[in-house]
Design a protein around this motif. Structure first.
Motif, PDB file in Angstrom:
ATOM      1  N   ASN A 177       0.852  -1.185   0.000  1.00 49.92           N
ATOM      2  CA  ASN A 177       0.000   0.000   0.000  1.00 49.92           C
ATOM      3  C   ASN A 177       0.889   1.236   0.000  1.00 49.92           C
ATOM      4  OD1 ASN A 177       0.648   0.741   2.831  1.00 49.92           O
ATOM      5  ND2 ASN A 177      -0.522  -1.089   3.345  1.00 49.92           N
ATOM      6  N   PRO A 178       0.347   2.428  -0.245  1.00 52.78           N
ATOM      7  CA  PRO A 178       1.199   3.617  -0.339  1.00 52.78           C
ATOM      8  C   PRO A 178       2.025   3.893   0.910  1.00 52.78           C
ATOM      9  CG  PRO A 178      -0.953   4.076  -1.277  1.00 52.78           C
ATOM     10  CD  PRO A 178      -1.052   2.723  -0.627  1.00 52.78           C
ATOM     11  N   GLU A 179       1.460   3.630   2.084  1.00 56.61           N
ATOM     12  CA  GLU A 179       2.198   3.907   3.319  1.00 56.61           C
ATOM     13  C   GLU A 179       3.404   2.990   3.458  1.00 56.61           C
ATOM     14  OE1 GLU A 179       3.403   5.740   6.722  1.00 56.61           O
ATOM     15  OE2 GLU A 179       1.864   6.399   5.308  1.00 56.61           O
ATOM     16  N   ARG A 180       3.210   1.695   3.186  1.00 53.38           N
ATOM     17  CA  ARG A 180       4.336   0.760   3.246  1.00 53.38           C
ATOM     18  C   ARG A 180       5.394   1.133   2.213  1.00 53.38           C
ATOM     19  NH1 ARG A 180       8.028  -2.359   5.721  1.00 53.38           N
ATOM     20  NH2 ARG A 180       8.703  -4.080   4.403  1.00 53.38           N
ATOM     21  N   THR A 181       4.977   1.463   1.008  1.00 52.44           N
ATOM     22  CA  THR A 181       5.929   1.836  -0.033  1.00 52.44           C
ATOM     23  C   THR A 181       6.718   3.067   0.379  1.00 52.44           C
ATOM     24  OG1 THR A 181       4.423   0.941  -1.714  1.00 52.44           O
ATOM     25  CG2 THR A 181       6.167   2.406  -2.472  1.00 52.44           C
ATOM     26  N   TYR A 182       6.049   4.053   0.929  1.00 56.34           N
ATOM     27  CA  TYR A 182       6.727   5.272   1.377  1.00 56.34           C
ATOM     28  C   TYR A 182       7.755   4.966   2.463  1.00 56.34           C
ATOM     29  CZ  TYR A 182       7.469   9.552   4.038  1.00 56.34           C
ATOM     30  OH  TYR A 182       8.060  10.586   4.733  1.00 56.34           O
ATOM     31  N   ASN A 208       3.317  -5.191 -11.911  1.00 55.45           N
ATOM     32  CA  ASN A 208       2.878  -5.942 -13.084  1.00 55.45           C
ATOM     33  C   ASN A 208       3.927  -5.918 -14.197  1.00 55.45           C
ATOM     34  OD1 ASN A 208       0.022  -6.631 -12.349  1.00 55.45           O
ATOM     35  ND2 ASN A 208      -0.084  -4.401 -12.123  1.00 55.45           N
ATOM     36  N   PRO A 209       3.807  -6.783 -15.198  1.00 57.24           N
ATOM     37  CA  PRO A 209       4.691  -6.707 -16.356  1.00 57.24           C
ATOM     38  C   PRO A 209       4.646  -5.300 -16.965  1.00 57.24           C
ATOM     39  CG  PRO A 209       3.410  -8.735 -16.439  1.00 57.24           C
ATOM     40  CD  PRO A 209       2.860  -7.922 -15.310  1.00 57.24           C
ATOM     41  N   HIS A 210       5.821  -4.804 -17.340  1.00 61.32           N
ATOM     42  CA  HIS A 210       5.939  -3.465 -17.937  1.00 61.32           C
ATOM     43  C   HIS A 210       5.384  -2.373 -17.024  1.00 61.32           C
ATOM     44  CE1 HIS A 210       7.226  -5.332 -21.689  1.00 61.32           C
ATOM     45  NE2 HIS A 210       6.184  -6.152 -21.588  1.00 61.32           N
ATOM     46  N   ALA A 211       5.436  -2.622 -15.714  1.00 61.91           N
ATOM     47  CA  ALA A 211       4.922  -1.669 -14.716  1.00 61.91           C
ATOM     48  C   ALA A 211       3.479  -1.281 -15.013  1.00 61.91           C
ATOM     49  CB  ALA A 211       5.823  -0.440 -14.626  1.00 61.91           C
ATOM     50  N   ASN A 219      -4.549  -4.382 -12.549  1.00 60.08           N
ATOM     51  CA  ASN A 219      -5.759  -3.639 -12.181  1.00 60.08           C
ATOM     52  C   ASN A 219      -5.406  -2.269 -11.576  1.00 60.08           C
ATOM     53  OD1 ASN A 219      -7.928  -5.679 -12.752  1.00 60.08           O
ATOM     54  ND2 ASN A 219      -6.691  -6.863 -11.294  1.00 60.08           N
ATOM     55  N   GLY A 220      -4.408  -1.641 -12.146  1.00 61.10           N
ATOM     56  CA  GLY A 220      -4.033  -0.312 -11.678  1.00 61.10           C
ATOM     57  C   GLY A 220      -3.243  -0.310 -10.383  1.00 61.10           C
ATOM     58  N   GLU A 221      -2.556  -1.419 -10.071  1.00 61.08           N
ATOM     59  CA  GLU A 221      -1.827  -1.508  -8.792  1.00 61.08           C
ATOM     60  C   GLU A 221      -0.732  -0.454  -8.671  1.00 61.08           C
ATOM     61  OE1 GLU A 221      -3.658  -5.564  -9.416  1.00 61.08           O
ATOM     62  OE2 GLU A 221      -2.531  -4.154 -10.685  1.00 61.08           O
ATOM     63  N   GLU A 222      -0.047  -0.181  -9.767  1.00 59.48           N
ATOM     64  CA  GLU A 222       1.038   0.810  -9.691  1.00 59.48           C
ATOM     65  C   GLU A 222       0.496   2.176  -9.271  1.00 59.48           C
ATOM     66  OE1 GLU A 222       2.755  -2.545 -11.700  1.00 59.48           O
ATOM     67  OE2 GLU A 222       0.881  -1.485 -12.062  1.00 59.48           O
ATOM     68  N   ALA A 223      -0.585   2.599  -9.935  1.00 59.24           N
ATOM     69  CA  ALA A 223      -1.163   3.911  -9.638  1.00 59.24           C
ATOM     70  C   ALA A 223      -1.731   3.977  -8.224  1.00 59.24           C
ATOM     71  CB  ALA A 223      -2.260   4.233 -10.653  1.00 59.24           C
ATOM     72  N   GLU A 224      -2.246   2.844  -7.748  1.00 62.44           N
ATOM     73  CA  GLU A 224      -2.872   2.822  -6.426  1.00 62.44           C
ATOM     74  C   GLU A 224      -1.867   2.659  -5.292  1.00 62.44           C
ATOM     75  OE1 GLU A 224      -5.604  -0.244  -3.772  1.00 62.44           O
ATOM     76  OE2 GLU A 224      -5.533  -0.488  -5.945  1.00 62.44           O
ATOM     77  N   LYS A 225      -0.893   1.765  -5.468  1.00 66.66           N
ATOM     78  CA  LYS A 225      -0.045   1.343  -4.361  1.00 66.66           C
ATOM     79  C   LYS A 225       1.359   1.961  -4.354  1.00 66.66           C
ATOM     80  CE  LYS A 225      -2.351  -3.209  -4.283  1.00 66.66           C
ATOM     81  NZ  LYS A 225      -2.693  -3.367  -2.859  1.00 66.66           N
ATOM     82  N   LEU A 226       1.850   2.405  -5.501  1.00 62.94           N
ATOM     83  CA  LEU A 226       3.239   2.859  -5.606  1.00 62.94           C
ATOM     84  C   LEU A 226       3.374   4.351  -5.880  1.00 62.94           C
ATOM     85  CD1 LEU A 226       4.667  -0.073  -7.793  1.00 62.94           C
ATOM     86  CD2 LEU A 226       4.537   0.062  -5.296  1.00 62.94           C
ATOM     87  N   VAL A 227       2.642   4.852  -6.864  1.00 58.92           N
ATOM     88  CA  VAL A 227       2.829   6.238  -7.307  1.00 58.92           C
ATOM     89  C   VAL A 227       2.604   7.261  -6.184  1.00 58.92           C
ATOM     90  CG1 VAL A 227       1.963   8.030  -8.859  1.00 58.92           C
ATOM     91  CG2 VAL A 227       2.392   5.718  -9.730  1.00 58.92           C
ATOM     92  N   PRO A 228       1.556   7.149  -5.353  1.00 58.08           N
ATOM     93  CA  PRO A 228       1.390   8.146  -4.287  1.00 58.08           C
ATOM     94  C   PRO A 228       2.588   8.209  -3.336  1.00 58.08           C
ATOM     95  CG  PRO A 228      -0.614   6.857  -4.559  1.00 58.08           C
ATOM     96  CD  PRO A 228       0.436   6.180  -5.386  1.00 58.08           C
ATOM     97  N   ALA A 229       3.195   7.074  -3.052  1.00 55.53           N
ATOM     98  CA  ALA A 229       4.353   7.051  -2.157  1.00 55.53           C
ATOM     99  C   ALA A 229       5.570   7.701  -2.809  1.00 55.53           C
ATOM    100  CB  ALA A 229       4.674   5.608  -1.769  1.00 55.53           C
ATOM    101  N   PRO A 243       7.205   4.020 -10.970  1.00 52.87           N
ATOM    102  CA  PRO A 243       7.665   2.632 -11.077  1.00 52.87           C
ATOM    103  C   PRO A 243       8.149   2.280 -12.476  1.00 52.87           C
ATOM    104  CG  PRO A 243       5.266   2.736 -11.036  1.00 52.87           C
ATOM    105  CD  PRO A 243       5.746   4.131 -10.812  1.00 52.87           C
ATOM    106  N   TYR A 244       9.179   1.428 -12.510  1.00 48.86           N
ATOM    107  CA  TYR A 244       9.794   0.993 -13.752  1.00 48.86           C
ATOM    108  C   TYR A 244       9.518  -0.493 -13.985  1.00 48.86           C
ATOM    109  CZ  TYR A 244      12.708   5.232 -13.328  1.00 48.86           C
ATOM    110  OH  TYR A 244      13.171   6.511 -13.217  1.00 48.86           O
ATOM    111  N   PRO A 245       9.507  -0.934 -15.249  1.00 50.26           N
ATOM    112  CA  PRO A 245       9.411  -2.370 -15.524  1.00 50.26           C
ATOM    113  C   PRO A 245      10.608  -3.118 -14.930  1.00 50.26           C
ATOM    114  CG  PRO A 245       8.998  -1.085 -17.509  1.00 50.26           C
ATOM    115  CD  PRO A 245       9.513  -0.126 -16.471  1.00 50.26           C
ATOM    116  N   ALA A 246      10.327  -4.182 -14.199  1.00 49.57           N
ATOM    117  CA  ALA A 246      11.404  -4.917 -13.533  1.00 49.57           C
ATOM    118  C   ALA A 246      12.375  -5.543 -14.524  1.00 49.57           C
ATOM    119  CB  ALA A 246      10.811  -5.997 -12.636  1.00 49.57           C
ATOM    120  N   ASP A 247      11.874  -5.909 -15.716  1.00 49.96           N
ATOM    121  CA  ASP A 247      12.743  -6.635 -16.645  1.00 49.96           C
ATOM    122  C   ASP A 247      13.876  -5.781 -17.209  1.00 49.96           C
ATOM    123  OD1 ASP A 247      11.153  -5.066 -18.258  1.00 49.96           O
ATOM    124  OD2 ASP A 247      10.425  -6.698 -19.530  1.00 49.96           O
TER     125      ASP A 247
END
Length: 333
Positions: A177-182, A208-211, A219-229, A243-247
């Protein structure tokens, strides 16, 4: 003042005792720290016989006043798991591995040692011994009363810190979640700043693949869980992006574009580090209360080669070096 490093012996049936006695024959260890082993003297003597190490084993009750050297290994002897055979899962060895760590944490919290460096334990043996933890990191959190902590892996040219570790993949994604990521971004910044890096460059992996490819995958996890942090940390002046693609991110980090990568789950972070070499990887627990510093080898007990003098001590030497660098010298006592 050299930092005092408590080295826990780990599982007596594994390679931990062998790599400890081999590593403590290195003069460079004693140039940077004062090591003391928390373990079982009889097992260390067995390891010395297997490896051909010729040194005095000095049994002590606490950290000795005089410094040791390659010819003298200091050990706080808990006299546990003395009859454990090589390469066999044992409740006695699992319980002993926990007790070694427990003593080391007590010494760190009491200011008797400046950092802890751990040899590997076996999770199945430890649980048979009555200690139901997924691994070292969770034990350390329990013993120090820490709720907010992270696992960092360090290898040549790559450092990785994890949002989640010893949980299933489905649960890992739910836990982010954003707090943990922060908080993990901040922990990465503080740890690397403490190690001497000014404005460390932090990159965050996508889930997710390709971030997520702007919502195409997942399902929009990057925008929900990472970007705010990431945005919150940037507003506070931290040098973080993603966030960047891991590959492609790990390639860029190894190339030198970033100082550390924030991985979302266990395998996403562990695989790149271990591909770079188990013999030089180090595990660091970040965020422990009481200022406890802990590093560890980044390999397991290797039961298949225990007792054969085949284990490489390189990862332990690197873990001791990092523990010495990160130890808050001068705060002892």
């Amino acid at each position: 003042m050299k930092p005092i490093i408590a080295i826990t012996m780990g599982d007596a049936a594994g390679v931990g005792p062998e790599i400890i006695v081999k590593a403590l024959q290195s003069e460079r260890v004693y140039r940077i720290c004062r090591p003391i082993v928390i373990g079982t003297a009889e097992i260390l003597r067995r390891a010395m016989a297997v490896t051909g190490v010729d040194a005095e084993l000095r049994i002590v009750g606490t950290v000795p006043e005089e410094e040791g050297g390659p010819g003298c290994i200091s050990c706080i002897d808990l006299a546990l798991s003395e009859e454990v055979p090589f390469g066999k899962i044992s409740a006695a060895a699992g319980d002993a591995a926990y007790r070694y760590l427990e003593r080391a944490v007590q010494m760190a919290l009491n200011g008797e040692v400046d950092a802890i460096c751990t040899a590997p334990l076996n999770k199945e043996a430890m649980q048979l011994g009555g200690h139901r933890f997924p691994g070292h990191t969770e034990i350390l959190a329990f013993l120090t009363g820490t709720e907010d902590y992270s696992m960092m892996l360090s290898a040549p040219k790559l450092k990785v810190i994890h949002l989640t570790t010893h949980v299933g993949l489905r649960e890992a994604i739910d836990l982010i979640n954003p707090e943990r990521t922060y908080r993990v971004i901040r922990q990465a910044h503080e740890m690397l700043s403490r190690a001497g890096l000014e404005a460390p460059r932090i990159a965050v992996c996508g889930i997710n693949p390709h971030a997520g490819e702007n919502g195409l995958f997942g399902n929009g996890e990057e925008a929900e869980k990472l970007v705010p942090a990431i945005e919150r940390a940037r507003e506070e002046g931290l040098n973080v992006s993603g966030p960047y693609p891991a590959d492609t991110l790990f390639f860029r980090a190894v190339r030198g574009d970033f100082d550390i990568v924030v991985a979302c789950y266990h395998d996403q972070g562990h695989i790149p580090v271990k591909v770079l070499g188990l013999e030089s990887g180090v595990n660091i627990t970040v965020g422990l209360k009481g200022g406890v510093v802990r590093t560890s080898v980044d390999h397991g007990t290797a039961f298949d080669i225990a007792g054969l003098n085949l284990a490489d001590e390189g990862s332990l030497l690197e873990a001791i070096r990092l523990a010495s660098e990160l130890a808050p010298v001068g705060k002892r006592g």
